[in-house]
Design a protein around this motif. Structure first.
Motif, PDB file in Angstrom:
ATOM      1  N   ARG A 276     -10.526 -10.098  -8.213  1.00  0.00           N
ATOM      2  CA  ARG A 276      -9.451  -9.927  -7.242  1.00  0.00           C
ATOM      3  C   ARG A 276      -9.336  -8.440  -6.916  1.00  0.00           C
ATOM      4  N   PHE A 277      -9.000  -8.153  -5.681  1.00  0.00           N
ATOM      5  CA  PHE A 277      -8.930  -6.763  -5.227  1.00  0.00           C
ATOM      6  C   PHE A 277      -7.983  -5.957  -6.121  1.00  0.00           C
ATOM      7  N   GLU A 278      -6.875  -6.572  -6.559  1.00  0.00           N
ATOM      8  CA  GLU A 278      -5.898  -5.841  -7.365  1.00  0.00           C
ATOM      9  C   GLU A 278      -6.432  -5.486  -8.753  1.00  0.00           C
ATOM     10  N   GLU A 279      -7.532  -6.118  -9.179  1.00  0.00           N
ATOM     11  CA  GLU A 279      -8.122  -5.796 -10.480  1.00  0.00           C
ATOM     12  C   GLU A 279      -8.884  -4.474 -10.444  1.00  0.00           C
TER      13      GLU A 279
ATOM     14  N   LYS B  17      -3.943  -7.953  -2.311  1.00  0.00           N
ATOM     15  CA  LYS B  17      -4.053  -8.042  -3.774  1.00  0.00           C
ATOM     16  C   LYS B  17      -4.922  -9.204  -4.247  1.00  0.00           C
ATOM     17  N   ASN B  18      -4.766 -10.359  -3.629  1.00  0.00           N
ATOM     18  CA  ASN B  18      -5.457 -11.550  -4.128  1.00  0.00           C
ATOM     19  C   ASN B  18      -6.803 -11.814  -3.461  1.00  0.00           C
ATOM     20  N   LEU B  19      -7.260 -10.881  -2.653  1.00  0.00           N
ATOM     21  CA  LEU B  19      -8.591 -11.042  -2.060  1.00  0.00           C
ATOM     22  C   LEU B  19      -9.642 -11.118  -3.161  1.00  0.00           C
ATOM     23  N   GLU B  20     -10.569 -12.046  -3.031  1.00  0.00           N
ATOM     24  CA  GLU B  20     -11.654 -12.166  -4.003  1.00  0.00           C
ATOM     25  C   GLU B  20     -12.896 -11.464  -3.462  1.00  0.00           C
TER      26      GLU B  20
END
Length: 446
Positions: free
Chosen positions: A8-11, A121-124
């Motif tokens: 996930r983008f936020e990671e 944030k939740n983009l994979e």
């Protein structure tokens, strides 16, 4: 690709909205104010020392685009900054990933376009190992660097040709050099030598070396210098070289509206106003001839000038240096064709002088209408100054402009080839279809 992690983008990133700069501080500093669309001014402070990945979050026509900010920039509230964990992901890898995977679909679609941090944030994202990211970015960046280098070469070539045009036909520097030499008590030979210096940029010693080592080149330069008068005369534009005339563009070119026979072909290259820019043709892609917009009507041929009717300051103009039989252009592009022995390439240089562009923009803005627009009637009245017999114009066109344009077109064709190759490689590299693990380069592991 099957071995790449999906994260996930936020990671791998934190996110921050840009800030609205204070009006009283705008253009009172040295740091670029970056909107995501462009540099909108300069500011006395910066937000980010290093380039950052920026998602355009608001505005018309660009919401969802991903760009890289300049160093030491102040990013405005039109954009979201992705503060990447640089131990996990490479800035340029993600930039190229988003060129191939647009975020425009995240646009809310409301009256005011908008993307939020929560959207991001939740983009994979597929994320290969860090060295693989670096290698993919390196390959794609090498294409972009070469493209940018070719563009800079073209800008330099054009600037050189424009400088000669301005020196000869706007500032009359060879004539001024002759007058200065005569006023200083020099002979006609001294005046000719002064004009040769003004034309070539070489001093007296360098010209003497040319005379002995390259006598033919020296004599050609001397003949050109002799064509410039050694005095001025008054005209409606002020002082101009003796014997020269004030002429108008409309006496050298006419506007052409020949209809392209679309029913006789299956596909064709369509050029709209946005498909040309400051001498460059931005694409050569063919379209279905039966599915073109209504403004796709005009034929063109080699030697024509294309000049947009809309907003001259946007520099949507180009010179046609190819056959043109596979091209159809928009009715919003004027097609200008020579009607005399004066090369249309010379008239192209007249019309692309910044002073002329500024004049045409002023005329466009004085016209009532939906947007600033000019007509051929306005453009045809643009003045230029030249000798009565056109011999100097011929020399300028043949000896200076045509060689410049041959180099310009060669560089531009290479740009198109590089762009097409890069765009073909982009999805294959980012999907893992092309394995770059064996690629070696300095710093690829860093």
């Amino acid at each position: 690709m099957s071995e790449w992690n999906i994260v996930r983008f936020e990671e791998i990133s934190d996110f921050k909205y840009g800030k609205m700069p204070k009006k009283e501080k705008l253009n009172k500093g040295k740091y670029p104010v970056f909107t995501g669309y462009r540099i909108a001014g300069y500011y006395p402070e910066f937000m980010y020392e290093e380039p950052q990945l920026v998602v355009i979050a608001r505005g018309v026509g660009g919401t969802g685009n991903v760009v890289i900010s300049p160093s030491y920039s102040y990013v405005t509230n039109l954009s979201i900054v992705a503060l990447l964990d640089k131990s996990k992901c490479d800035l340029e890898y993600l930039y190229y990933y988003f060129q191939n995977n647009s975020l425009r679909y995240l646009d809310s679609g409301s009256v005011q376009s908008q993307i939020t941090i929560q959207n991001l944030k939740n983009l994979e994202l597929p994320l290969p190992e860090f060295p693989i990211q670096k290698k993919i970015a390196y390959l794609l960046k090498s294409f972009d660097n070469k493209i940018e280098n070719n563009r800079k070469i073209n800008e330099t070539l054009e600037a050189m040709a424009q400088a000669v045009f301005k020196s000869w036909f706007v500032d009359f520097e060879p004539t001024r050099a002759k007058i200065a030499a005569l006023e200083a008590g020099g002979s006609e030979d001294d005046a000719t030598l002064a004009a040769m210096t003004a034309i070539s940029g070489k001093d007296k010693a360098a010209l003497e070396l040319m005379r002995t080592s390259s006598p033919d080149t020296y004599e050609e330069l001397k003949s050109t210098a002799n064509l410039f008068p050694s005095s001025f005369q008054e005209s409606e534009l002020g002082q101009i070289p003796e014997g020269w005339e004030v002429k108008t563009v409309g006496n050298a070119v006419d506007t052409i509206s020949e209809t392209y026979p679309l029913k006789t072909v299956s596909d064709v290259i369509f050029l709209n106003t946005g498909d040309i820019l400051n001498g460059r043709f931005l694409h050569s892609n063919k379209s279905d001839a039966s599915n073109l917009p209504g403004q796709a009507k005009k034929s063109i041929r080699e030697g024509d000038i294309l000049y947009s009717e809309i907003r001259p300051q946007n520099k949507r103009f180009a010179f046609v240096c190819f056959d043109g039989s596979e091209h159809v252009v928009s009715t919003k592009l004027m097609v200008l064709r020579s009607t005399t022995d004066i090369s249309s390439l010379f008239i192209y240089f007249v019309l692309t002088q910044q002073s002329v562009i500024d004049y045409l923009q002023m005329m466009a803005e004085s016209r009532s209408g939906t947007f600033p627009q000019i007509t051929f009637d306005v453009l045809s009245k643009v003045n230029y100054v030249g000798p009565a017999d056109n011999q100097l114009i011929y020399i300028f066109t043949k000896n200076i402009v045509e060689p410049f344009y041959r180099n310009f077109i060669s560089q531009d064709k290479e740009i198109q080839t590089l762009t097409q190759t890069r765009d073909a490689l982009l999805p294959k590299l980012l999907s893992g279809e092309i394995d770059v693990s064996a690629l070696t380069k300095a710093g690829s592991e860093g």
